[in-house]
Every structure is written in structure tokens, then in C-alpha cells.
Design a protein around this motif. Structure first.
Motif, short mmCIF file in Angstrom:
data_model
loop_
_atom_site.label_atom_id
_atom_site.label_comp_id
_atom_site.label_asym_id
_atom_site.label_seq_id
_atom_site.Cartn_x
_atom_site.Cartn_y
_atom_site.Cartn_z
N ILE A 4 48.05 121.89 67.60
CA ILE A 4 47.59 120.66 68.22
C ILE A 4 46.28 120.16 67.62
CG2 ILE A 4 46.43 121.80 70.15
CD1 ILE A 4 48.59 118.61 70.29
N HIS A 5 46.33 119.74 66.37
CA HIS A 5 45.21 119.00 65.81
C HIS A 5 45.37 117.53 66.20
CE1 HIS A 5 48.13 117.77 62.80
NE2 HIS A 5 48.36 119.04 62.53
N PHE A 6 44.32 116.74 66.00
CA PHE A 6 44.33 115.36 66.50
C PHE A 6 45.32 114.47 65.76
CE2 PHE A 6 40.27 116.70 68.32
CZ PHE A 6 40.38 116.16 69.59
N TRP A 7 45.81 114.91 64.60
CA TRP A 7 46.75 114.09 63.84
C TRP A 7 48.20 114.35 64.24
CZ3 TRP A 7 42.63 116.88 62.01
CH2 TRP A 7 41.48 116.12 61.79
N GLU A 61 52.07 104.85 76.40
CA GLU A 61 51.37 106.10 76.64
C GLU A 61 51.17 106.84 75.32
OE1 GLU A 61 50.25 107.14 79.55
OE2 GLU A 61 51.11 105.48 80.73
N ILE A 62 50.18 107.70 75.29
CA ILE A 62 49.96 108.57 74.14
C ILE A 62 51.16 109.51 73.98
CG2 ILE A 62 48.76 110.30 75.52
CD1 ILE A 62 46.95 110.84 73.13
N CYS A 63 51.47 109.88 72.75
CA CYS A 63 52.56 110.81 72.47
C CYS A 63 52.07 111.95 71.58
CB CYS A 63 53.72 110.11 71.79
SG CYS A 63 54.88 109.31 72.92
N ILE A 64 52.72 113.09 71.70
CA ILE A 64 52.47 114.24 70.83
C ILE A 64 53.78 114.56 70.12
CG2 ILE A 64 51.70 116.63 70.68
CD1 ILE A 64 50.34 116.28 73.37
N PHE A 65 53.70 114.86 68.83
CA PHE A 65 54.91 115.24 68.12
C PHE A 65 54.71 116.58 67.42
CE2 PHE A 65 52.45 112.77 65.14
CZ PHE A 65 52.65 113.35 63.90
N TRP A 95 56.70 119.72 67.69
CA TRP A 95 56.70 120.75 68.72
C TRP A 95 57.32 122.06 68.23
CZ3 TRP A 95 54.28 120.17 73.36
CH2 TRP A 95 53.90 118.86 73.72
N ASN A 96 57.32 122.28 66.94
CA ASN A 96 58.01 123.44 66.39
C ASN A 96 57.23 124.75 66.54
OD1 ASN A 96 60.36 124.43 64.99
ND2 ASN A 96 59.05 124.78 63.22
N SER A 97 55.98 124.67 67.00
CA SER A 97 55.16 125.89 67.12
C SER A 97 54.70 126.13 68.55
CB SER A 97 53.93 125.80 66.20
OG SER A 97 54.31 125.67 64.85
N TRP A 98 55.40 125.55 69.54
CA TRP A 98 54.96 125.74 70.92
C TRP A 98 54.87 127.24 71.24
CZ3 TRP A 98 58.07 128.47 74.19
CH2 TRP A 98 59.44 128.52 73.92
N ASP A 99 54.03 127.54 72.22
CA ASP A 99 53.70 128.95 72.46
C ASP A 99 53.31 129.13 73.92
OD1 ASP A 99 53.12 131.64 71.93
OD2 ASP A 99 51.99 131.19 70.12
#
Length: 349
Positions: free
Chosen positions: A224-227, A239-243, A245-249
Motif C-alpha cells: 500500500i504505497h500512495f501510487w 470515492e477514492i479507490c485502491i487497486f 490487491w495481489n499481496s493482501w495479508d
């Protein structure tokens, strides 16, 4: 879908059937697909393409004319889109039109919402403005609060953690490669800094390890870096989005925060923003119902998470990540270590 060459079957016929099967195309067909080069894609990654789609005149349905095609290794991101999203409800992630996994589970294919008209990424490696950082922290704290000590982390998610990148695996790889890395780096790393690795690994305090949590565990993004944030061009409408997700933990929430700030920011910026953003994160957790987690707990967790950052550049180096990335991370991780007096924590249990 062929697991070894997933693009082989990506034709107009394949996409027609995929959109029909997922309910987005109820009549008609896909007539043509235009693959856009990476430079024109909002998501800049090796296995991601932007598609512009032409449909037959009789096409009916909730059909996008632009879409993101992504290929991801192993099972984790597929599990996120196929299972975890449904549990979380209102998740700040691009809408997924289709998630498909190869028979041997070695690769997954996704058709994702193209947000390039409504969202933007900030320029790497320049940090975002304070306002955007606050928006990102608010988003991340909501995810962490939702999963805070949730029993499903162990009962439903734990088995999938190792099906891709995960912090314990990455750090253990780095520790195993440490002698080789120190031999490679030679006198480009001072003797004092090399001794820090010895002190970290010989310390009886192991709370800096990614699978350790003094207070609570939650769901982590894991990269989860800002980019990896997509910021809305009009916050009143989107809304803001995050993409990615291959390293979720699973782990303590500050592992995400230490990666965001302690690893990616130089001292001047970090000194001005770090504590205020951590305070904002902690206050948001409390507002969303997290209890028995004081500010002192949060600050200690964050400092210990920053110790872990020392090993991330080694993992990146041995995985062939560009030196433009890992060399800067190495320097910043040591600067953070010194400024936050993390050596003191290694003498405490």
C-alpha cells in the motif's frame, strides 16, 4: 482459459461469452477489441491492458466500452475479488466485471472498471499533497477497522495468505539472502549499518516480525504505497479507490502504514506529516468502534513495523526489482530507523 498463455483465448468470442456469463451483456456480441499500450493505461503494470470495445448494433446490457484487463499470478487476487469483496460490502476497489482463474490456479484474469475518466494517480515517486494523504489514510483506516480482530481472518482468510506475496514470506526470504546481499553491497553500506542487521536479528524482541501483533490483527493491503490509490477528480461524485490487491495479508495495521510512510518518505516530509497522519488513523479507528487500542499502542506498533522495512530492499534486490527502487528504500529505511530510535526497541521485550 489456458493457464500458460491466458491471452491466447482472449478474442471477441471469448469476451462475448464472458460478459454474457457474468450478466453484463444480455443480447448482441463484441465485434472488436482495441488493446491500448501501457503508456495510455491508468494502471501502469506489466500484465495490465486497457481495452476499448466495439459491440454489435443490437447489443443490450450494462456494458462498458472501456475496460481494464489484468493478469495476476497465483490465487490471492482472485480470492479477493471472488470472495472478500462480497464480505466487505462498500469496498474502495475498482468494480470487477469478471474474475476467472486458470485450472491449475497459477494465474487469474480480471476485467475491471476503467476509472481513467474519473480518477487519477499521483506521479511516482513524488508524494501526494497532505490533503490526498489524509484521504488515503481515511480509506485505509476504514478497511482496517472493518476487519479489526475479526474471527474470519483466521477461519476464512488465513489459508489463502501464502498463495502469493505475503509479509512473513518476503521477510524470511530477505533474512536468508542477507549474507549474500551484504557481500554484494560491500563498502557501499557502512559497517555501522551492517551491524544494525546483526542487532535486529539477535534481539529477543521479535514484535517487529510481520506475523507478530501485540494488540490486534487486521486485513492488510500488503503493497500500500500512495501510487496504489486512485484519487477522484471530483470528490463530491466519486470515492477514492485502491487497486493491486495481489499481496493482501493479515497482521497489525501499522505494517501498511510503515510501508507507506516509513519506507517511502525522506525525513523532512515524514517529520512534518508522519505523526499527524498516524493520529488521524488512530482517531478514525476509535470512531469506527475499535477499542482497547491507545495512541501509545499505535505509536509503538508503528515504530516496530518500521524495523521490518530494513529487510524489504533486500527482498526486492533478490527478486530483481530495479535498483532505482530498492536503493532508495534502503537509504530511507535506515534514516527512519535512526530518527525513530528503533535501536532502543530491540533492547525491550
Amino acid at each position: 482459459m489456458a493457464s500458460h498463455k491466458p491471452f491466447e483465448n482472449f478474442t471477441t468470442e471469448w469476451l462475448t461469452e464472458a460478459l454474457r456469463a457474468s450478466g453484463y451483456l444480455t443480447h448482441g456480441s463484441v465485434n472488436n477489441i482495441h488493446l491500448q499500450p501501457l503508456s495510455e493505461v491508468l494502471f501502469s503494470a506489466p500484465k495490465i491492458r486497457r481495452l476499448e470495445i466495439e459491440y454489435s448494433k443490437d447489443a443490450v446490457g450494462d456494458i462498458p466500452d472501456k475496460i481494464i484487463l489484468k493478469l495476476a499470478p497465483k490465487e490471492k487476487e482472485y480470492f479477493f475479488y471472488a470472495r472478500i469483496l462480497a464480505v466487505m460490502g462498500n469496498v474502495p476497489a475498482p468494480h470487477c466485471y469478471l474474475a476467472k482463474q486458470s485450472d491449475d490456479k497459477s494465474q487469474a484474469l480480471f476485467l475491471l472498471e476503467d476509472l481513467s475518466d474519473t480518477h487519477f494517480q499521483t506521479e511516482w515517486p513524488v508524494p501526494p499533497s497532505l490533503e490526498l494523504c489524509e484521504t488515503a489514510i481515511d480509506c485505509l483506516s476504514s478497511i482496517h477497522a472493518f476487519w479489526w480482530n475479526d474471527r474470519r481472518l483466521e477461519s476464512e482468510l488465513r489459508a489463502k495468505v501464502t498463495k502469493g506475496n505475503y509479509w512473513s514470506g518476503r521477510i524470511n526470504e530477505a533474512i536468508n539472502k542477507l549474507p549474500e546481499f551484504l557481500d554484494f553491497i560491500g563498502d557501499r553500506l557502512s559497517a555501522d549499518r551492517k551491524r544494525i542487521y546483526e542487532k535486529v536479528l539477535s534481539s529477543s524482541n521479535r514484535h517487529w516480525m510481520p506475523d507478530s501483533a501485540r494488540n490486534a490483527r487486521t486485513f492488510l493491503h500488503g503493497d500500500i504505497h500512495f501510487w496504489n490509490f486512485l484519487f477522484p477528480k471530483d470528490p463530491s461524485k466519486q470515492e477514492i479507490c485502491i487497486f493491486d490487491w495481489n499481496s493482501w495479508d493479515i497482521g497489525k495495521g501499522t505494517n501498511d502504514l510503515a510501508y507507506m510512510m516509513g519506507l517511502h518518505w525522506y525525513p523532512d516530509l515524514r517529520q512534518r506529516r508522519e505523526r499527524s497522519l498516524l493520529r488521524r488513523y488512530h482517531n478514525n479507528l476509535l470512531k469506527k468502534g475499535v477499542s482497547n487500542y491507545s495512541w501509545d499502542d499505535c505509536w509503538l506498533d508503528y515504530r516496530e513495523s518500521c524495523i521490518m522495512n530494513l529487510f524489504i530492499p533486500i527482498w526486492q534486490w533478490q527478486r530483481g526489482v530495479s535498483s532505482i527502487v530498492w536503493w532508495s528504500h534502503l537509504e530511507r529505511s535506515f534514516l527512519t530507523f535512526a530518527e525513530l530510535n528503533l535501536l532502543d526497541l530491540l533492547q525491550a521485550v
